[in-house]
Every structure is written in C-alpha cells, then in structure tokens.
Design an enzyme around this catalytic site. Structure first.
Site, PDB file in Angstrom:
ATOM      1  NE  ARG A 195       5.691   1.365  -1.659  1.00  0.00           N
ATOM      2  CZ  ARG A 195       6.732   1.429  -0.858  1.00  0.00           C
ATOM      3  NH1 ARG A 195       7.689   2.282  -1.117  1.00  0.00           N
ATOM      4  NH2 ARG A 195       6.823   0.671   0.199  1.00  0.00           N
ATOM      5  CG  HIS A 203      20.394 -36.206  -6.275  1.00  0.00           C
ATOM      6  ND1 HIS A 203      20.812 -37.444  -5.860  1.00  0.00           N
ATOM      7  CD2 HIS A 203      21.514 -35.517  -6.578  1.00  0.00           C
ATOM      8  CE1 HIS A 203      22.130 -37.510  -5.894  1.00  0.00           C
ATOM      9  NE2 HIS A 203      22.581 -36.346  -6.337  1.00  0.00           N
ATOM     10  CG  ASN A 235       1.517   0.505   4.251  1.00  0.00           C
ATOM     11  OD1 ASN A 235       1.340  -0.682   4.013  1.00  0.00           O
ATOM     12  ND2 ASN A 235       2.597   1.169   3.853  1.00  0.00           N
ATOM     13  N   GLY A 236      -0.460  -1.862   6.233  1.00  0.00           N
ATOM     14  CA  GLY A 236      -0.065  -2.871   7.223  1.00  0.00           C
ATOM     15  C   GLY A 236      -1.226  -3.793   7.553  1.00  0.00           C
ATOM     16  CB  CYS A 258      -0.882   0.037   1.247  1.00  0.00           C
ATOM     17  SG  CYS A 258      -1.929  -1.390   1.399  1.00  0.00           S
ATOM     18  CE  LYS A 314      14.730 -10.663 -10.705  1.00  0.00           C
ATOM     19  NZ  LYS A 314      15.246 -10.093  -9.494  1.00  0.00           N
ATOM     20  CD  GLU A 321      18.047 -12.367  -8.697  1.00  0.00           C
ATOM     21  OE1 GLU A 321      17.363 -12.838  -7.775  1.00  0.00           O
ATOM     22  OE2 GLU A 321      17.783 -11.280  -9.235  1.00  0.00           O
ATOM     23  CD1 TRP A 372      -0.157  -5.412  -3.947  1.00  0.00           C
ATOM     24  CD2 TRP A 372      -0.271  -6.494  -1.993  1.00  0.00           C
ATOM     25  NE1 TRP A 372       0.317  -6.686  -4.140  1.00  0.00           N
ATOM     26  CE2 TRP A 372       0.268  -7.384  -2.968  1.00  0.00           C
ATOM     27  CE3 TRP A 372      -0.421  -6.981  -0.698  1.00  0.00           C
ATOM     28  CZ2 TRP A 372       0.643  -8.686  -2.684  1.00  0.00           C
ATOM     29  CZ3 TRP A 372      -0.056  -8.286  -0.404  1.00  0.00           C
ATOM     30  CH2 TRP A 372       0.473  -9.125  -1.404  1.00  0.00           C
ATOM     31  CE  LYS A 430      11.848  -2.224  -6.366  1.00  0.00           C
ATOM     32  NZ  LYS A 430      12.666  -3.271  -7.025  1.00  0.00           N
ATOM     33  CD  GLU A 485      10.627 -10.776  -9.579  1.00  0.00           C
ATOM     34  OE1 GLU A 485       9.870 -10.275  -8.754  1.00  0.00           O
ATOM     35  OE2 GLU A 485      11.862 -10.693  -9.494  1.00  0.00           O
TER      36      GLU A 485
HETATM   37  O1  M6R Z   1      13.329  -4.492  -0.579  1.00  0.00           O
HETATM   38  P1  M6R Z   1      13.962  -5.834  -0.331  1.00  0.00           P
HETATM   39  O2  M6R Z   1      15.268  -6.000  -1.032  1.00  0.00           O
HETATM   40  O3  M6R Z   1      14.036  -6.208   1.105  1.00  0.00           O
HETATM   41  O4  M6R Z   1      12.947  -6.861  -1.026  1.00  0.00           O
HETATM   42  C1  M6R Z   1      13.144  -8.239  -0.916  1.00  0.00           C
HETATM   43  C2  M6R Z   1      12.311  -8.996  -1.929  1.00  0.00           C
HETATM   44  O5  M6R Z   1      10.947  -8.752  -1.742  1.00  0.00           O
HETATM   45  C3  M6R Z   1      12.694  -8.624  -3.372  1.00  0.00           C
HETATM   46  O6  M6R Z   1      14.045  -8.820  -3.617  1.00  0.00           O
HETATM   47  C4  M6R Z   1      11.875  -9.450  -4.386  1.00  0.00           C
HETATM   48  O7  M6R Z   1      12.235 -10.798  -4.310  1.00  0.00           O
HETATM   49  C5  M6R Z   1      12.070  -8.891  -5.797  1.00  0.00           C
HETATM   50  N1  M6R Z   1      10.784  -8.648  -6.412  1.00  0.00           N
HETATM   51  C6  M6R Z   1      12.819  -9.798  -6.690  1.00  0.00           C
HETATM   52  O8  M6R Z   1      13.003  -9.262  -7.962  1.00  0.00           O
END
Ligand code: M6R
Length: 607
Positions: A27, A503, A99-100, A2, A484, A480, A75, A602, A487
């Site tokens: 975000r 395995h 927010n929260g 949010c 990527k 990683e 959100w 975000k 997502e």
């Molecule tokens: O703001 P942060 O680095 O703490 O966020 C951590 C994860 O939420 C963030 O890296 C998320 O996995 C990304 N969307 C990956 O691209």
C-alpha cells in the site's frame, strides 16, 4: 496509505502483526512500528522509519512473547518521516495507531498544551493519545475515555488502541477502512485497515460501520464485541467469510507484481464473462437492469476515473443517458448540479479512496441512487452504495493499477448492457460474451509478443518526455497510458486528444520527445495527419495501429500492429495492455521501484 494490524490471542502476537504489516507493504509506507505487552506486563514500543526490515532488525534477538500487539505502517501526512513521528504513539499504559487525518488537531493540541500536556511528535495522531490520556487520568473508564476522545475529533480516521493494563485492543473509525476478524479454532482476534492482512488467519470478517467501537478481549465470550457510542452493544457491522487467499502475495515466476497482474488479464476477463453471463453475477445485473436514471454522474480518481470516462461513452452511446464524469476530489467540493432521479456511479479498485467515498456520500445525501463498480467486496464504497457490480480482479498489489482498469471498463460495459434492457435477448447476450472472450484471446496473443514491446522500450527509455495521443474512446487510453508511465518510470508524460496537440503542446516537440500515437478506427485520416505534424517537427513516433497498415508503419519510427478491427468498443482495452507493458519495460530500464513507486500509496484514504 497507513496500514494497521492488531492481534490478540495465544499465538505469538508480535509475529502475527509483523506478518500482517508485511502484507500491507504494497500500500506504500515510510515507517513501521509495533507495540505489545510483554511477559512482565510492560508496554513495549519499537518503531523505525524506512522499510519494515529496519523495524525487524531492531527486534532481532529480543524476546517478543506477547498475547496482544498492535502495529502500523505510516505514510506521512503531518510531520516528516522519522522514528519519533512513526506509530505507535504511547505513554506508559496506552499505545495507539492511527490512519487518516485529525482535521482539528491544531486547535485540540493548543488546548491540551495549555493544560500542561506534552507532545513528542509533530503528528496529528498524537493528539488522540493526549485526549485519551487526559480522560484516563481523570479516572474515566477506558472504554468511555475512547468514546469521549473520539467525539472531540473531526475528519476521517481509524484508531486502534492497546490498553497494557488489560492487554485489550479497541478499534474505532469514521470514514476510514477497518476490519476485524476472528479465528474461533485458535481463539485469535485480529483487526486491520485491510482484509488482505488477515487472509488465511481468520474464519470470519467483520466490517464495522462508522462510530462503532470494536473491543477485542480474552474476557469477551466471542473475543470480539461491538458497541455504539452510547455504550450499548450493537450489530452495526457487516460480516463475511473471507475469500482472499494469503498466496495472492506470491509473485510466482514474475519479477514484479505489476507484470504478473498484466499477465493475469486474459484469465480475469474470461472469469468476469462467466460470472456475469452464466454465474452468480447475473442477479447483480438484474438488480441494476430496472434503473432508469435521468442522468448519471460518474466520480472516481486516477486510473479509475479514466475507466469512468470510457463508461461514460458506453452510457451515452448505447443507452442515450446523459452522463457527466468528474474527478471525485473536484465533484465533492463544487456543489454539483445533482438531484434525486439521477444516479451516482463510483469506480474504484480499493473501495476506500477518500474522495470517491465523499462523492458517494454527497450523492446519497441528495437522494440519488448510487452504484459502485468496485474490486473489494465489503469495502466502504461497496457497503455504502445501493447497488454494486464487482469487477473480480483479485487482489491487486502493484501500486500501478493494471488489471483493475480492464475489469472496471468491462464491468461498465456490462452495466450499459443491463440498462439497455437486453439482458433477456439471447443474441445480444451471446454477441457481447463473445466479444469479451475475443478480447481475452487477443490479449493472450499480445502478451506472447512481449519481447517486441520490451525492445522498443529499450530504444526510447532515455527520451525527455512522452505524449500519448488518441481520439474518441482511445483518448482515455492515452490519458491512462501517460499516467502509468509517469507513476512508475518517473518521467514526464501527458495524455492528449490527438487533435489538441497543435493548440499548445506541440511547442514542446523536438527530437527528444516521443509521441505514442494510438490510431483507432475513429477519424483515421485526421489522426494520421496529426502524426505527420509531429513527424514534421522531428518528434519520435511510436504508433500503435492496425495490422497491415504499411503507410502508417512507414511514417512511424516504431510500429506496434494490432488486430483490433473486430473488437469494436473493446479495442481500447487491447491497446491499453500495450501501454501497460511499455510503461513496465521503460521503468525496468530506468531501474525504478516498479511495484512501490516513490511517494505513492496503493489506496489513498486521505484527501
Ligand atoms: O482504489 P481506487 O481505484 O479508488 O484508486 C484510485 C486511484 O488512486 C488509482 O487508480 C491510482 O491512480 C493508481 N495508482 C493508478 O495506477
């Protein structure tokens, strides 16, 4: 998650808040709304599910003159995405945004319903409005009513409240991001969940600590006052001159922020090198150089966690410090074996990730020294840690983290360098700075080869699934790379240690599966054998491997050759840029919303 924006001042408040909300779109959100006091002193509320544009459409043609306004992008956590559940929530005198998560919302709601109070939405947020309305109806003064209501709730939250009778705005938070700002020239006061929303609008930022009530009012000498929960004035906040430019939200010539941010990497690596080797960052390295932790506990989420895995390797290899890396949401609840004399290291782009913050808090409680490797200076993580190393990635708008990962790993390498006692060794210093600069040069060269990666993406984007494999320091890069891809392209992808595929997961290999095989110098022969195993089962092989390796090229369907033999332990970062571009172009061919992928936010400020 949010987004919150509030504004008080002679300028048109509604427009200012809408501009702030627009900046917070990155975000991730599913509804938007504003509330303001109009020229007849009426409280107006407009809210709409979907994009901010939907809200703007219903505001079109309306007279929006107001001198205080609050706004929100939601959100959803409690209750589906619809207009009613959108914020602000309001009665005839008060509007509020949240927010929260209010963890005891169900109990409180039951109690309030028994008192005859009616609820309109399915949200936990409305419980706070109900508590506040109940207090005000009993003639409790407004400020005290907020404090009393805030005392009743549990969980991490930030609230911004508009009192229509006075046009004043109040804000308060616990464990959630909140920032206030003042523009003395134009007598404007603002509040937000993200300093980026206030960029270019204020001269000074104030980050209140938990349980501090912020009060924006034209009646205050400096517009903004801060109070403790006992009502006394306080200075429990951190103030800072803003350093984010409003133009960071400009995509320039790029189609997406993600692509722009991938391309920013060489310059950011150079600027990080200058900052820590010949700039103000030197003192931050000195600050951590004398720490002698018996053990390091790294905690982070998502991409930042994978950066943490690489940093763990640095600390073990170069510093011989036993290091444990744990996903923050697991670490915080597992009663970890930690004790004073050890160090907690937290990696985060935003510095506001709820689980990472909780892990940090736990370490502080147990007496550990805490260090952040963080992008946002002034964020909660930054303020809560004893030591901070900033990654200087600039504002990262794309939900898929790219440049922040590179900068986090490099900053982790710098931490390891500082802990090794080599800070005053000119040879080591020059060698490491040159290695950083070489990486920047290679990434520059790689970015110029973008068309080749794009062409491969076109060949493979319709395949069923993707296994990214690597060994040693290339294993976190495999994890990683897969994250990527899933997502932003919404396809199934997994990162595996090359030797682990047989395995179990090898059962999935057929001619529809792609193996993105990362072949670094470590255990070269073994990794090549693993590729042969996939090839024997008709998997499609895309190898990222050393330049001039014709044998490897021959057994691959696609080959991306990289000159990384002289990059040493920074080679994985070079490979990772290939993975970033591959994910970007696969997503582009699939036509997904690359910068704002579905269901993602975000900054994940709830557990
Ligand atoms: O703001 P942060 O680095 O703490 O966020 C951590 C994860 O939420 C963030 O890296 C998320 O996995 C990304 N969307 C990956 O691209």
């Amino acid at each position: 998650m949010c987004g919150i924006v509030g504004h008080l001042g002679p300028q048109n408040s509604v427009e200012t808040v809408l501009e702030g909300l627009k900046r917070l779109e990155y975000r991730g959100y599913d509804s938007a709304g504003v509330s303001f006091v109009d020229e007849h002193n009426e409280l107006c509320v407009f809210k709409k599910s979907g994009k901010l544009e939907n809200l703007k459409r219903i505001l079109e043609g309306k007279n929006l003159v107001a001198r205080s306004c609050i706004g929100h992008t939601r959100w959803a956590t409690h209750g589906e995405v619809n207009d009613t559940n959108s914020h602000p929530h309001s009665n005839d005198k008060i509007a509020m945004v949240h927010n929260g998560i209010i963890e005891n919302a169900t109990t409180l709601k039951r109690e309030l319903i028994e008192k005859g109070i009616k609820f309109h939405s399915e949200t936990d947020s409305e419980v706070f409005l109900a508590l506040l309305s109940d207090q005000v109806s009993q003639d409790v003064p407004f400020k005290q009513a907020i404090i009393n209501s805030f005392h009743r709730i549990t969980g991490n939250s930030a609230f911004v409240i508009l009192n229509s009778e006075t046009s004043e705005i109040y804000a308060i938070k616990r464990g959630a991001p909140l920032v206030c700002g003042i523009n003395e020239t134009s007598s404007e006061g603002l509040v937000s969940s993200d300093p980026y929303a206030l960029a270019g609008m204020v001269h000074k930022l104030y980050f209140p600590e938990d349980d501090v009530l912020c009060h924006l009012s034209a009646a205050n000498k400096n517009l903004l006052n801060f109070y403790e929960l006992d009502g006394t004035k306080t200075r429990r906040y951190m103030s800072k001159t803003p350093d984010i430019s409003a133009t960071a939200s400009d995509k320039g010539d790029y189609d997406h922020f993600m692509l722009k941010e991938i391309h920013e990497q060489p310059e950011l690596i150079r600027s990080l090198t200058q900052y820590y080797f010949a700039g103000e960052g030197e003192s931050a390295l000195q600050d951590v150089a004398n720490l002698r932790p018996e053990r390091v506990h790294i905690s982070a989420c998502g991409t930042a966690f994978y950066a943490g895995l690489m940093i763990k390797d640095f600390l073990e290899q170069y510093n011989q410090i036993p290091t444990v890396a744990e996903i923050a949401s697991e670490f915080r609840y597992k009663n970890p074996l930690i004790k004073s004399g050890e160090m907690g290291l937290f990696v985060s782009q935003s510095g506001e990730t709820a689980d990472t913050l909780a892990a940090q808090e736990l370490c502080t409680e147990k007496g550990l020294d805490t260090i952040s490797i963080v992008n946002v200076e002034g964020s909660t993580l930054y303020r809560n840690c004893n030591h901070n190393l900033i990654i200087r990635a600039g504002v990262e708008i794309g939900v898929a983290s790219t440049k922040a990962f590179t900068q986090q790993v490099l900053t982790g390498r710098l931490l390891s360098y500082a802990l090794s006692g080599d800070l005053n060794n000119p040879e080591r210093r020059v060698a490491l700075a040159s290695q950083f600069n070489l990486l920047a040069e290679r990434v520059d060269y790689l970015l110029a080869q973008e068309e080749k990666i794009k062409a491969i993406a076109k060949e493979i984007y319709e395949r069923k699934g993707y296994f990214y494999t690597g060994r040693g320091m290339y294993f976190p890069i495999a994890l990683e790379g897969a994250l990527k891809l899933k997502e932003i392209a919404y396809v199934h992808a997994e990162g595996y240690a090359s030797g682990e595929l047989k395995h179990g997961p090898i059962a999935l290999i057929d001619s529809e599966m792609v193996n993105v095989a990362i072949v670094g110098p470590e255990l070269y022969d073994k990794t090549v054998s693993n590729i042969q195993e996939i090839r024997a089962r008709k998997g499609i092989i895309l190898t990222i491997g050393p330049k001039g390796d014709t044998d490897l090229e021959e057994i691959s369907d696609f080959y991306i050759s990289l000159d990384f033999s002289d990059l040493g332990d920074l080679g994985p970062l070079y490979v990772n840029v290939v993975n970033q571009m591959l994910a970007y172009y696969i997503a582009l061919y699939k036509g997904t919303d690359i910068d704002k992928p579905r269901n993602l936010a975000k900054s994940v400020t709830v557990e």
